[in-house]
Scaffold this motif. Structure first.
Motif, PDB file in Angstrom:
ATOM      1  N   VAL A 103       0.948  -1.281  -0.111  1.00 49.48           N
ATOM      2  CA  VAL A 103       0.057   0.144   0.204  1.00 49.48           C
ATOM      3  C   VAL A 103       1.130   1.222  -0.109  1.00 49.48           C
ATOM      4  CG1 VAL A 103      -1.935   1.296   1.365  1.00 49.48           C
ATOM      5  CG2 VAL A 103      -1.689  -1.258   1.315  1.00 49.48           C
ATOM      6  N   ARG A 104       0.855   2.207  -1.139  1.00 50.86           N
ATOM      7  CA  ARG A 104       1.820   2.975  -1.393  1.00 50.86           C
ATOM      8  C   ARG A 104       1.193   4.436  -0.812  1.00 50.86           C
ATOM      9  NH1 ARG A 104       6.698   4.024  -4.180  1.00 50.86           N
ATOM     10  NH2 ARG A 104       6.750   6.440  -5.155  1.00 50.86           N
ATOM     11  N   ASP A 105       2.031   5.058  -0.001  1.00 52.22           N
ATOM     12  CA  ASP A 105       1.719   6.551   0.463  1.00 52.22           C
ATOM     13  C   ASP A 105       2.958   7.178  -0.018  1.00 52.22           C
ATOM     14  OD1 ASP A 105       0.204   8.289   2.175  1.00 52.22           O
ATOM     15  OD2 ASP A 105       2.236   8.525   2.656  1.00 52.22           O
ATOM     16  N   GLU A 106       2.796   8.325  -0.904  1.00 49.04           N
ATOM     17  CA  GLU A 106       3.722   9.033  -1.207  1.00 49.04           C
ATOM     18  C   GLU A 106       4.699   9.601  -0.229  1.00 49.04           C
ATOM     19  OE1 GLU A 106       4.816   8.986  -4.393  1.00 49.04           O
ATOM     20  OE2 GLU A 106       3.146   7.802  -4.859  1.00 49.04           O
ATOM     21  N   PHE A 107       4.392  10.180   0.499  1.00 45.36           N
ATOM     22  CA  PHE A 107       5.243  10.550   1.741  1.00 45.36           C
ATOM     23  C   PHE A 107       5.920   9.656   2.414  1.00 45.36           C
ATOM     24  CE2 PHE A 107       5.956  12.422   6.175  1.00 45.36           C
ATOM     25  CZ  PHE A 107       6.354  13.552   5.741  1.00 45.36           C
ATOM     26  N   LEU A 108       5.379   8.202   2.715  1.00 47.49           N
ATOM     27  CA  LEU A 108       6.163   7.400   3.221  1.00 47.49           C
ATOM     28  C   LEU A 108       7.185   6.682   2.265  1.00 47.49           C
ATOM     29  CD1 LEU A 108       6.704   5.499   5.389  1.00 47.49           C
ATOM     30  CD2 LEU A 108       5.040   3.828   4.471  1.00 47.49           C
TER      31      LEU A 108
ATOM     32  N   ARG B 276       1.706  12.928  15.509  1.00 51.58           N
ATOM     33  CA  ARG B 276       1.639  14.366  15.048  1.00 51.58           C
ATOM     34  C   ARG B 276       1.476  14.455  13.567  1.00 51.58           C
ATOM     35  NH1 ARG B 276       6.847  16.875  17.546  1.00 51.58           N
ATOM     36  NH2 ARG B 276       7.679  14.880  16.903  1.00 51.58           N
ATOM     37  N   LEU B 277       1.827  13.271  12.654  1.00 45.20           N
ATOM     38  CA  LEU B 277       1.493  13.282  11.277  1.00 45.20           C
ATOM     39  C   LEU B 277       0.678  12.017  11.324  1.00 45.20           C
ATOM     40  CD1 LEU B 277       5.147  14.147   9.627  1.00 45.20           C
ATOM     41  CD2 LEU B 277       2.917  15.462   9.667  1.00 45.20           C
ATOM     42  N   VAL B 278      -0.423  12.236  10.261  1.00 44.31           N
ATOM     43  CA  VAL B 278      -1.126  11.201  10.159  1.00 44.31           C
ATOM     44  C   VAL B 278      -1.073  10.745   8.465  1.00 44.31           C
ATOM     45  CG1 VAL B 278      -3.522  10.128  10.507  1.00 44.31           C
ATOM     46  CG2 VAL B 278      -2.637  11.568  12.022  1.00 44.31           C
ATOM     47  N   LEU B 279      -0.859   9.505   8.362  1.00 43.10           N
ATOM     48  CA  LEU B 279      -0.956   9.010   6.838  1.00 43.10           C
ATOM     49  C   LEU B 279      -2.087   8.192   6.566  1.00 43.10           C
ATOM     50  CD1 LEU B 279       2.759   7.339   6.922  1.00 43.10           C
ATOM     51  CD2 LEU B 279       2.043  10.052   6.142  1.00 43.10           C
ATOM     52  N   SER B 280      -2.574   8.302   5.382  1.00 40.96           N
ATOM     53  CA  SER B 280      -3.820   7.604   4.874  1.00 40.96           C
ATOM     54  C   SER B 280      -3.360   6.277   4.521  1.00 40.96           C
ATOM     55  CB  SER B 280      -4.257   8.302   3.672  1.00 40.96           C
ATOM     56  OG  SER B 280      -3.309   8.291   2.639  1.00 40.96           O
ATOM     57  N   LEU B 281      -3.017   5.516   5.534  1.00 43.88           N
ATOM     58  CA  LEU B 281      -2.474   4.070   5.396  1.00 43.88           C
ATOM     59  C   LEU B 281      -3.420   3.363   6.323  1.00 43.88           C
ATOM     60  CD1 LEU B 281       1.284   4.502   5.515  1.00 43.88           C
ATOM     61  CD2 LEU B 281      -0.100   3.787   3.446  1.00 43.88           C
ATOM     62  N   PRO B 282      -3.481   1.962   6.142  1.00 42.33           N
ATOM     63  CA  PRO B 282      -4.542   1.057   7.124  1.00 42.33           C
ATOM     64  C   PRO B 282      -3.695   0.993   8.426  1.00 42.33           C
ATOM     65  CG  PRO B 282      -3.800  -0.195   5.039  1.00 42.33           C
ATOM     66  CD  PRO B 282      -2.972   1.228   5.074  1.00 42.33           C
ATOM     67  N   ILE B 283      -4.578   1.251   9.518  1.00 43.17           N
ATOM     68  CA  ILE B 283      -4.344   1.207  10.839  1.00 43.17           C
ATOM     69  C   ILE B 283      -4.622   0.029  11.367  1.00 43.17           C
ATOM     70  CG2 ILE B 283      -4.529   3.862  10.935  1.00 43.17           C
ATOM     71  CD1 ILE B 283      -7.161   3.237  12.453  1.00 43.17           C
ATOM     72  N   ILE B 284      -3.878  -0.196  12.562  1.00 44.37           N
ATOM     73  CA  ILE B 284      -4.030  -1.570  13.310  1.00 44.37           C
ATOM     74  C   ILE B 284      -5.354  -1.470  13.846  1.00 44.37           C
ATOM     75  CG2 ILE B 284      -3.447  -2.839  15.373  1.00 44.37           C
ATOM     76  CD1 ILE B 284      -0.673  -1.644  15.010  1.00 44.37           C
ATOM     77  N   THR B 285      -6.336  -2.656  13.608  1.00 42.30           N
ATOM     78  CA  THR B 285      -7.543  -2.689  14.248  1.00 42.30           C
ATOM     79  C   THR B 285      -7.380  -4.091  15.132  1.00 42.30           C
ATOM     80  OG1 THR B 285      -8.264  -4.103  12.300  1.00 42.30           O
ATOM     81  CG2 THR B 285      -8.682  -1.707  12.521  1.00 42.30           C
ATOM     82  N   PRO B 286      -8.295  -4.076  16.346  1.00 41.57           N
ATOM     83  CA  PRO B 286      -8.268  -5.338  17.340  1.00 41.57           C
ATOM     84  C   PRO B 286      -9.321  -6.126  16.407  1.00 41.57           C
ATOM     85  CG  PRO B 286      -9.449  -3.423  18.209  1.00 41.57           C
ATOM     86  CD  PRO B 286      -8.888  -2.952  16.899  1.00 41.57           C
ATOM     87  N   ASP B 287      -9.406  -7.309  16.828  1.00 43.78           N
ATOM     88  CA  ASP B 287     -10.350  -8.302  16.423  1.00 43.78           C
ATOM     89  C   ASP B 287     -11.841  -7.954  16.233  1.00 43.78           C
ATOM     90  OD1 ASP B 287      -8.348  -9.935  16.469  1.00 43.78           O
ATOM     91  OD2 ASP B 287      -8.594 -11.084  18.416  1.00 43.78           O
ATOM     92  N   SER B 288     -12.211  -6.814  16.956  1.00 47.96           N
ATOM     93  CA  SER B 288     -13.621  -6.566  16.752  1.00 47.96           C
ATOM     94  C   SER B 288     -13.761  -5.915  15.442  1.00 47.96           C
ATOM     95  CB  SER B 288     -14.004  -5.738  17.941  1.00 47.96           C
ATOM     96  OG  SER B 288     -13.424  -4.436  18.020  1.00 47.96           O
TER      97      SER B 288
END
Length: 139
Positions: free
Chosen positions: A60-65, A108-120
């Protein structure tokens, strides 16, 4: 390469410099990128799903990353040449990239990438702060 491309490297530096620094060891770019991704994974794993982001088949490509990984990779490539000192702009770019990763890790910076989600399936939340003051000093 997994996350960045040759065009990303050529955007940040001349192809001639990259070729000069990697001609003796053909897989040095891949190895340097893997190390840079390892640094990014370490700093991003608390907030982001790094297994999905850096998947070898479909990242999953993010240009800033990608910019951050490119600067770290070029710093590792150019630092291989012990006969000459690492240029200050490359060193500054590597330092900048690490500072950006630390800002992302701190939130402080938020990327539009998949975040960690718990099982729920709900996203993980930040720490909840409370107030434990006792103005009357009663227990």
């Amino acid at each position: 390469m997994i996350y960045i491309t040759q065009d990303d490297l050529k955007t940040e530096s001349f192809e001639r410099f990259i070729t000069d620094s990697t001609s003796d060891f053909p897989t040095v770019i891949d190895k340097a990128e893997l190390k840079s991704i390892g640094i990014a994974k370490t700093l991003l794993q608390a907030r982001y799903d790094v297994t999905v982001i850096f998947d070898e088949a479909n990242p999953v490509r993010d240009e800033f990353l990608a910019e951050i990984i490119t600067k770290l990779t070029l710093g590792k490539i150019f630092a291989r040449n012990a006969a000459r000192k690492l240029p200050t702009d490359i060193k500054e770019d590597s330092d900048w990239a690490l500072k950006q990763l630390e800002k992302i890790n701190a939130g402080r910076l938020v990327l539009s990438l998949p975040i960690i989600t718990p099982d729920s399936g709900a996203p993980t939340s930040d720490t909840i702060w409370g107030n434990n003051t006792n103005k009357n000093y009663y227990i």
